[in-house]
Write a protein that holds these residues in place. Structure first.
Motif, PDB file in Angstrom:
ATOM      1  N   VAL A   7      16.353  28.638  36.419  1.00 35.26           N
ATOM      2  CA  VAL A   7      16.995  29.674  37.210  1.00 35.26           C
ATOM      3  C   VAL A   7      17.493  30.765  36.273  1.00 35.26           C
ATOM      4  N   ASN A   8      17.300  32.007  36.652  1.00 33.76           N
ATOM      5  CA  ASN A   8      17.801  33.124  35.854  1.00 33.76           C
ATOM      6  C   ASN A   8      19.323  33.127  35.895  1.00 33.76           C
ATOM      7  N   PRO A   9      19.994  33.365  34.760  1.00 34.24           N
ATOM      8  CA  PRO A   9      21.454  33.297  34.748  1.00 34.24           C
ATOM      9  C   PRO A   9      22.114  34.340  35.647  1.00 34.24           C
ATOM     10  N   GLY A  10      21.540  35.518  35.790  1.00 29.07           N
ATOM     11  CA  GLY A  10      22.158  36.554  36.601  1.00 29.07           C
ATOM     12  C   GLY A  10      21.678  36.577  38.036  1.00 29.07           C
ATOM     13  N   MET A  11      20.958  35.549  38.445  1.00 22.81           N
ATOM     14  CA  MET A  11      20.363  35.570  39.782  1.00 22.81           C
ATOM     15  C   MET A  11      21.400  35.353  40.878  1.00 22.81           C
ATOM     16  N   TYR A  12      22.363  34.485  40.624  1.00 16.38           N
ATOM     17  CA  TYR A  12      23.374  34.188  41.636  1.00 16.38           C
ATOM     18  C   TYR A  12      24.710  34.730  41.175  1.00 16.38           C
ATOM     19  N   ARG A  13      25.372  35.494  42.031  1.00 14.42           N
ATOM     20  CA  ARG A  13      26.668  36.076  41.712  1.00 14.42           C
ATOM     21  C   ARG A  13      27.666  35.688  42.783  1.00 14.42           C
ATOM     22  N   GLU A  14      28.908  35.775  42.389  1.00 13.57           N
ATOM     23  CA  GLU A  14      29.972  35.547  43.345  1.00 13.57           C
ATOM     24  C   GLU A  14      30.127  36.790  44.217  1.00 13.57           C
ATOM     25  N   PRO A  15      30.321  36.637  45.532  1.00 15.51           N
ATOM     26  CA  PRO A  15      30.453  37.812  46.412  1.00 15.51           C
ATOM     27  C   PRO A  15      31.651  38.691  46.067  1.00 15.51           C
ATOM     28  N   ASP A  16      32.777  38.098  45.636  1.00 13.54           N
ATOM     29  CA  ASP A  16      33.954  38.896  45.311  1.00 13.54           C
ATOM     30  C   ASP A  16      33.709  39.779  44.096  1.00 13.54           C
ATOM     31  N   ASP A  17      32.982  39.260  43.115  1.00 13.34           N
ATOM     32  CA  ASP A  17      32.680  40.017  41.904  1.00 13.34           C
ATOM     33  C   ASP A  17      31.845  41.248  42.236  1.00 13.34           C
ATOM     34  N   THR A  18      30.891  41.101  43.143  1.00 12.53           N
ATOM     35  CA  THR A  18      30.019  42.213  43.519  1.00 12.53           C
ATOM     36  C   THR A  18      30.820  43.311  44.224  1.00 12.53           C
ATOM     37  N   VAL A  19      31.750  42.935  45.079  1.00 11.07           N
ATOM     38  CA  VAL A  19      32.559  43.920  45.803  1.00 11.07           C
ATOM     39  C   VAL A  19      33.422  44.707  44.821  1.00 11.07           C
ATOM     40  N   GLU A  20      34.025  44.025  43.838  1.00 14.60           N
ATOM     41  CA  GLU A  20      34.863  44.734  42.868  1.00 14.60           C
ATOM     42  C   GLU A  20      34.042  45.696  42.024  1.00 14.60           C
ATOM     43  N   ASN A  21      32.839  45.291  41.626  1.00 16.53           N
ATOM     44  CA  ASN A  21      31.987  46.172  40.825  1.00 16.53           C
ATOM     45  C   ASN A  21      31.558  47.388  41.627  1.00 16.53           C
ATOM     46  N   ASN A  22      31.248  47.218  42.915  1.00 17.75           N
ATOM     47  CA  ASN A  22      30.838  48.354  43.745  1.00 17.75           C
ATOM     48  C   ASN A  22      31.973  49.346  43.910  1.00 17.75           C
ATOM     49  N   GLU A  23      33.191  48.856  44.089  1.00 21.17           N
ATOM     50  CA  GLU A  23      34.329  49.762  44.227  1.00 21.17           C
ATOM     51  C   GLU A  23      34.555  50.541  42.938  1.00 21.17           C
ATOM     52  N   GLN A  24      34.406  49.871  41.814  1.00 20.14           N
ATOM     53  CA  GLN A  24      34.608  50.532  40.534  1.00 20.14           C
ATOM     54  C   GLN A  24      33.536  51.591  40.289  1.00 20.14           C
ATOM     55  N   GLU A  25      32.282  51.309  40.653  1.00 17.77           N
ATOM     56  CA  GLU A  25      31.205  52.276  40.481  1.00 17.77           C
ATOM     57  C   GLU A  25      31.411  53.491  41.380  1.00 17.77           C
ATOM     58  N   GLN A  26      31.931  53.293  42.586  1.00 12.92           N
ATOM     59  CA  GLN A  26      32.166  54.423  43.483  1.00 12.92           C
ATOM     60  C   GLN A  26      33.257  55.328  42.936  1.00 12.92           C
ATOM     61  N   ASP A  27      34.297  54.742  42.330  1.00 17.70           N
ATOM     62  CA  ASP A  27      35.374  55.549  41.772  1.00 17.70           C
ATOM     63  C   ASP A  27      34.887  56.400  40.609  1.00 17.70           C
ATOM     64  N   THR A  28      34.075  55.844  39.719  1.00 15.65           N
ATOM     65  CA  THR A  28      33.599  56.614  38.577  1.00 15.65           C
ATOM     66  C   THR A  28      32.612  57.688  39.021  1.00 15.65           C
ATOM     67  N   GLY A  29      31.836  57.447  40.053  1.00 12.53           N
ATOM     68  CA  GLY A  29      30.904  58.452  40.550  1.00 12.53           C
ATOM     69  C   GLY A  29      31.635  59.646  41.136  1.00 12.53           C
ATOM     70  N   ALA A  30      32.755  59.386  41.803  1.00 10.82           N
ATOM     71  CA  ALA A  30      33.531  60.476  42.389  1.00 10.82           C
ATOM     72  C   ALA A  30      34.145  61.331  41.285  1.00 10.82           C
ATOM     73  N   GLY A  31      34.579  60.734  40.209  1.00  7.72           N
ATOM     74  CA  GLY A  31      35.150  61.494  39.104  1.00  7.72           C
ATOM     75  C   GLY A  31      34.118  62.380  38.434  1.00  7.72           C
ATOM     76  N   LYS A  32      32.878  61.888  38.324  1.00 12.99           N
ATOM     77  CA  LYS A  32      31.812  62.694  37.721  1.00 12.99           C
ATOM     78  C   LYS A  32      31.479  63.894  38.593  1.00 12.99           C
ATOM     79  N   GLY A  33      31.452  63.700  39.889  1.00 13.67           N
ATOM     80  CA  GLY A  33      31.146  64.805  40.805  1.00 13.67           C
ATOM     81  C   GLY A  33      32.214  65.886  40.771  1.00 13.67           C
ATOM     82  N   VAL A  34      33.474  65.457  40.770  1.00 14.90           N
ATOM     83  CA  VAL A  34      34.576  66.421  40.708  1.00 14.90           C
ATOM     84  C   VAL A  34      34.549  67.163  39.376  1.00 14.90           C
ATOM     85  N   GLY A  35      34.269  66.437  38.293  1.00  9.54           N
ATOM     86  CA  GLY A  35      34.196  67.078  36.974  1.00  9.54           C
ATOM     87  C   GLY A  35      33.050  68.067  36.881  1.00  9.54           C
ATOM     88  N   ALA A  36      31.900  67.705  37.447  1.00  8.72           N
ATOM     89  CA  ALA A  36      30.749  68.617  37.424  1.00  8.72           C
ATOM     90  C   ALA A  36      31.042  69.876  38.238  1.00  8.72           C
TER      91      ALA A  36
END
Length: 123
Positions: A35-64
């Motif tokens: 089994v690939n090590p990154g194949m299965y993830r915890e659902p809570d971990d994925t939600v936190e990463n998505n929220e963090q990515e959305q915050d950094t994307g908004a900062g880049k747009g405002v800066g641009a």
């Protein structure tokens, strides 16, 4: 005459050339079923990463947008656009996009200072 594989017979591990078929050659395939090590993830971990990515994307747009307004301020309505660029640069810095935010602030401040310097010469 070719010999068949005998599991009781001990021989050295010989690898046959690719163009020859050898029944004594047995390939290990255990890695293909692992089994690939990154194949299965915890659902809570994925939600936190998505929220963090959305915050950094908004900062880049405002800066641009802050950089774009600061550059426009060099040529057109410097008082309005440079202040808007400085404010949006500060918002980008607040959202942890320091490089793009400070760039917008510096260009906006430069446009504001240059416009005040050349204001007496423009009629």
């Amino acid at each position: 005459m070719t010999q068949k594989y005998n599991p009781n017979e001990t021989k050295s591990c010989e690898v046959a050339p690719p163009h020859q078929k050898n029944e004594n050659y047995r390939e290990e395939t255990a890695a293909e079923y692992a089994v690939n090590p990154g194949m299965y993830r915890e659902p809570d971990d994925t939600v936190e990463n998505n929220e963090q990515e959305q915050d950094t994307g908004a900062g880049k747009g405002v800066g641009a947008l802050g950089i774009a307004l600061s550059i426009v301020a060099l040529f057109f309505l410097p008082l309005l656009f440079s202040i808007a660029g400085i404010i949006l640069g500060a918002v980008a810095v607040k959202r942890d996009q320091k490089g793009i935010g400070y760039t917008a602030i510096v260009i906006g401040a430069f446009a504001l200072i240059i416009s005040m310097f050349f204001a007496p010469f423009v009629t």
